[in-house]
Design a protein around this motif. Structure first.
Motif, PDB file in Angstrom:
ATOM      1  N   TYR A   1     -23.519  32.052 -43.835  1.00  0.00           N
ATOM      2  CA  TYR A   1     -22.647  32.393 -42.174  1.00  0.00           C
ATOM      3  C   TYR A   1     -23.093  32.838 -41.596  1.00  0.00           C
ATOM      4  O   TYR A   1     -22.921  33.411 -40.166  1.00  0.00           O
ATOM      5  CB  TYR A   1     -21.897  33.439 -43.259  1.00  0.00           C
ATOM      6  CG  TYR A   1     -20.322  33.516 -44.066  1.00  0.00           C
ATOM      7  CD1 TYR A   1     -18.949  31.887 -43.803  1.00  0.00           C
ATOM      8  CD2 TYR A   1     -20.762  33.436 -45.839  1.00  0.00           C
ATOM      9  CE1 TYR A   1     -18.091  31.884 -45.030  1.00  0.00           C
ATOM     10  CE2 TYR A   1     -19.697  33.038 -46.563  1.00  0.00           C
ATOM     11  CZ  TYR A   1     -18.862  32.756 -45.701  1.00  0.00           C
ATOM     12  OH  TYR A   1     -17.827  32.089 -46.771  1.00  0.00           O
TER      13      TYR A   1
ATOM     14  N   LYS B   1     -25.080  31.997 -38.218  1.00  0.00           N
ATOM     15  CA  LYS B   1     -25.159  30.261 -37.732  1.00  0.00           C
ATOM     16  C   LYS B   1     -26.338  30.560 -36.237  1.00  0.00           C
ATOM     17  O   LYS B   1     -25.152  31.932 -35.362  1.00  0.00           O
ATOM     18  CB  LYS B   1     -23.890  29.858 -37.064  1.00  0.00           C
ATOM     19  CG  LYS B   1     -23.701  29.108 -38.780  1.00  0.00           C
ATOM     20  CD  LYS B   1     -22.066  27.991 -38.339  1.00  0.00           C
ATOM     21  CE  LYS B   1     -21.747  27.757 -39.566  1.00  0.00           C
ATOM     22  NZ  LYS B   1     -20.506  27.013 -39.563  1.00  0.00           N
TER      23      LYS B   1
ATOM     24  N   ASP C   1     -21.218  34.663 -38.313  1.00  0.00           N
ATOM     25  CA  ASP C   1     -19.353  33.753 -38.847  1.00  0.00           C
ATOM     26  C   ASP C   1     -18.181  34.757 -38.638  1.00  0.00           C
ATOM     27  O   ASP C   1     -17.741  34.612 -40.490  1.00  0.00           O
ATOM     28  CB  ASP C   1     -19.142  32.507 -38.740  1.00  0.00           C
ATOM     29  CG  ASP C   1     -17.699  31.634 -38.680  1.00  0.00           C
ATOM     30  OD1 ASP C   1     -16.663  33.186 -38.510  1.00  0.00           O
ATOM     31  OD2 ASP C   1     -17.577  30.945 -38.732  1.00  0.00           O
ATOM     32  N   GLU C   2     -18.434  35.831 -38.226  1.00  0.00           N
ATOM     33  CA  GLU C   2     -17.346  37.074 -39.388  1.00  0.00           C
ATOM     34  C   GLU C   2     -16.162  36.188 -40.043  1.00  0.00           C
ATOM     35  O   GLU C   2     -14.996  37.235 -40.630  1.00  0.00           O
ATOM     36  CB  GLU C   2     -17.004  37.833 -38.052  1.00  0.00           C
ATOM     37  CG  GLU C   2     -18.585  38.673 -37.897  1.00  0.00           C
ATOM     38  CD  GLU C   2     -19.194  39.638 -39.349  1.00  0.00           C
ATOM     39  OE1 GLU C   2     -18.107  40.102 -39.925  1.00  0.00           O
ATOM     40  OE2 GLU C   2     -20.271  40.933 -38.699  1.00  0.00           O
ATOM     41  N   LYS C   3     -15.352  35.344 -39.125  1.00  0.00           N
ATOM     42  CA  LYS C   3     -13.754  34.943 -39.198  1.00  0.00           C
ATOM     43  C   LYS C   3     -14.496  33.891 -40.302  1.00  0.00           C
ATOM     44  O   LYS C   3     -12.806  33.986 -41.275  1.00  0.00           O
ATOM     45  CB  LYS C   3     -13.136  34.142 -38.037  1.00  0.00           C
ATOM     46  CG  LYS C   3     -12.946  34.909 -36.503  1.00  0.00           C
ATOM     47  CD  LYS C   3     -11.736  34.460 -35.951  1.00  0.00           C
ATOM     48  CE  LYS C   3     -11.898  35.367 -34.597  1.00  0.00           C
ATOM     49  NZ  LYS C   3     -11.429  34.195 -33.831  1.00  0.00           N
ATOM     50  N   ALA C   4     -15.084  33.776 -40.533  1.00  0.00           N
ATOM     51  CA  ALA C   4     -15.492  32.918 -40.885  1.00  0.00           C
ATOM     52  C   ALA C   4     -15.328  33.816 -43.205  1.00  0.00           C
ATOM     53  O   ALA C   4     -14.951  32.780 -43.946  1.00  0.00           O
ATOM     54  CB  ALA C   4     -16.658  31.997 -41.445  1.00  0.00           C
TER      55      ALA C   4
END
Length: 512
Positions: free
Chosen positions: A379, A381, A386-389
């Motif tokens: 997660y 990048k 990528d907090e949402k993912a």
């Protein structure tokens, strides 16, 4: 309402009011942020009986027991002890009033001796006001003789097995000479012989008029030791019956509100090529020359008595304790697994035996616990997470595993033991493992959650995951495994195909 200190004085004087019931609970409610743990719950305990408390994880059993042990205070409701209204504001209040609790998660201090753990805050003193260790060890030896526990009072707790720590917890509770003894999953780490010993202790205590509240998920224990049982579901009281009046299926229906039609949903799935090959694996002083293969889609059960080395093998495979000798190969290629990081890199996952000590990060929330094994590799990048993912994938996994929680920001220590276990399984499934090591995956989990986890393991095998499953529950090993490997005192004593594996054959190999 009589204060705890006054009630303790009354109890000490022997002028205890008589009542048909030793303890009664009426209309108790307890809320936590976003969760109603208990809703108008009632419970009654008779003198000189064993009353089993049944229910799925999250049903409210442990919450009620913690209220009775003075750890939590109810938001509303009434508790009577020996016929008198009482309010318990601390665990010390409960102990003074003759209520002792043996917790599912052991709470001993590892760097103190057995005797020091049992008599802490009650140590005998010499004439100079210092702790009299000789007298404390003598009192412990007398207590152990009474309970037929063969342990040295001067041993440090850190040197004991989980099973022996459990026996120390039981002895500590008995040492308070309590009228009410609460046991939360007391046999989860005990062998059959140790369970038989514990039941002898319980019967002796019952004969002395002590009321015992016994929380268990093991049906055979209920019918062997309990006089009555009560069932909770989703924080509500469902009913109480004499154990002699019901069947196992009756209790399961009360617990889950539905039929559990297939506890071990084993399916015949295509078995592929060897994924993991272990040859002569050795950890000096612990186990030696352990060899086995696991194929894609196969569930290899690992059985053996406590102390056989099962969990040590799992830890070595995952790099927690690197091997002294032997080889590990994945897809036919030798690999070095000298750390958990290396194991994860080879797409291995490991659910440990003790979720409290080696699994959950108790001060973190559920999402933080689930994401920890994959966050860096999956997660991040450009240096950013990528907090949402992360939130999406963790939420999807929690829904799939039916983790009961108001949200994933709840601290994991606030979940029931079974829901903590589900969150840990979710942690490893997020890594998409090819090799899954499960050490006691359903310990302390109710029948409904067990069936869900068994179905999940079967689904993983269907997708080609190679599974090593360690379990102390014989029906689980026999019901879920394609083959069963048995260990005794650090060595493999046999590997049985599913068709030939029986409880008798497994026990013969385990007790060689």
């Amino acid at each position: 309402m009589i204060s705890p200190s006054t009630m303790a004085a009354v109890r000490a004087s022997g002028a205890v009011p008589k009542s048909e019931y030793l303890m009664t609970v009426t209309g108790v409610r307890k809320e936590f942020p976003g969760v109603v743990a208990l809703d108008d719950v009632s419970f009654r305990l008779k003198r000189g009986t064993v009353h089993a408390l049944m229910g799925e994880n999250g049903a409210g059993k442990s919450t009620l027991m913690k209220i009775l042990a003075g750890i939590y205070q109810p938001d509303k409701g009434e508790i009577k002890l020996r016929g008198v209204d009482i309010q318990l504001t601390s665990p010390l209040d409960a102990l003074k009033n003759g209520i002792a609790m043996i917790h599912q998660e052991l709470n001993l201090m590892p760097f103190m001796t057995i005797a020091e753990n049992i008599w802490i805050r009650r140590e005998p003193l010499n004439r100079f006001g210092f702790v009299d260790h000789t007298e404390m060890n003598r009192k412990t030896a007398d207590l152990f003789a009474r309970l037929n526990i063969k342990l040295d009072p001067q041993m440090e707790v850190r040197d004991l097995s989980i099973a022996n720590r459990q026996m120390v917890e039981i002895a500590k509770a008995v040492s308070y000479e309590s009228d009410v003894l609460i046991m939360d999953e007391p046999t989860s780490a005990l062998t059959e012989r140790e369970v038989a010993h514990l039941f002898t202790i319980i019967r002796d205590l019952r004969a002395q008029g002590i009321g015992i509240v016994y929380i268990t998920h093991k049906m055979n224990e209920l019918f062997e030791i309990a006089d009555e049982f009560s069932v909770f579901r989703d924080g509500k009281y469902i009913g109480t019956h004499a154990s002699s009046d019901v069947t196992r299926d009756d209790i399961i229906r009360m617990m889950v509100g539905r039929e559990i039609t297939q506890m071990f949903p084993k399916e015949e799935v295509p078995i592929g090529e060897v994924v993991l090959s272990v040859k002569n694996l050795t950890l000096d002083g612990v186990f030696r020359d352990v060899s086995f293969d696991i194929r894609a889609g196969e569930i290899l059960g690992l059985a053996g008595l406590v102390g056989s080395g099962r969990s040590n093998v799992a830890e070595t495979l995952f790099g927690v304790t690197p091997a002294s000798a032997g080889t590990i190969a994945i897809d036919g290629k030798p690999v070095t697994v000298d750390s958990p990081t290396a194991a994860i890199r080879h797409r291995m996952a490991f659910l440990t035996e003790d979720r409290k000590d080696t699994g959950c990060l108790l001060i973190l929330d559920i999402q933080e616990n689930m994401q920890i094994a994959v966050l860096q590799d999956k997660y991040v990048k450009g240096g950013f997470v990528d907090e949402k993912a992360v939130a999406r994938d963790c939420a999807d996994m929690a829904r799939k595993l039916r983790v009961k929680t108001p949200n994933l920001q709840e601290r994991i220590e606030n979940l029931s033991g079974g829901n903590q276990q589900k969150a840990l399984i979710g942690r490893w499934l997020l890594t998409h493992p090819r090799i899954l090591i499960l050490d006691e995956p359903t310990r302390g989990i109710d029948v409904g959650a067990k069936a869900e986890i068994h179905r999940l393991v079967t689904e993983l095998a269907r997708t080609g995951v190679a599974v090593l499953m360690i379990s102390s529950e014989m029906p689980e090993v026999l019901g879920m495994s394609d083959r069963v490997m048995v260990m005794h005192e650090g060595r493999v004593t046999g590997i049985l195909d599913r068709a030939e594996a029986t409880q008798i054959k497994v026990m013969e190999l385990a007790a060689q």
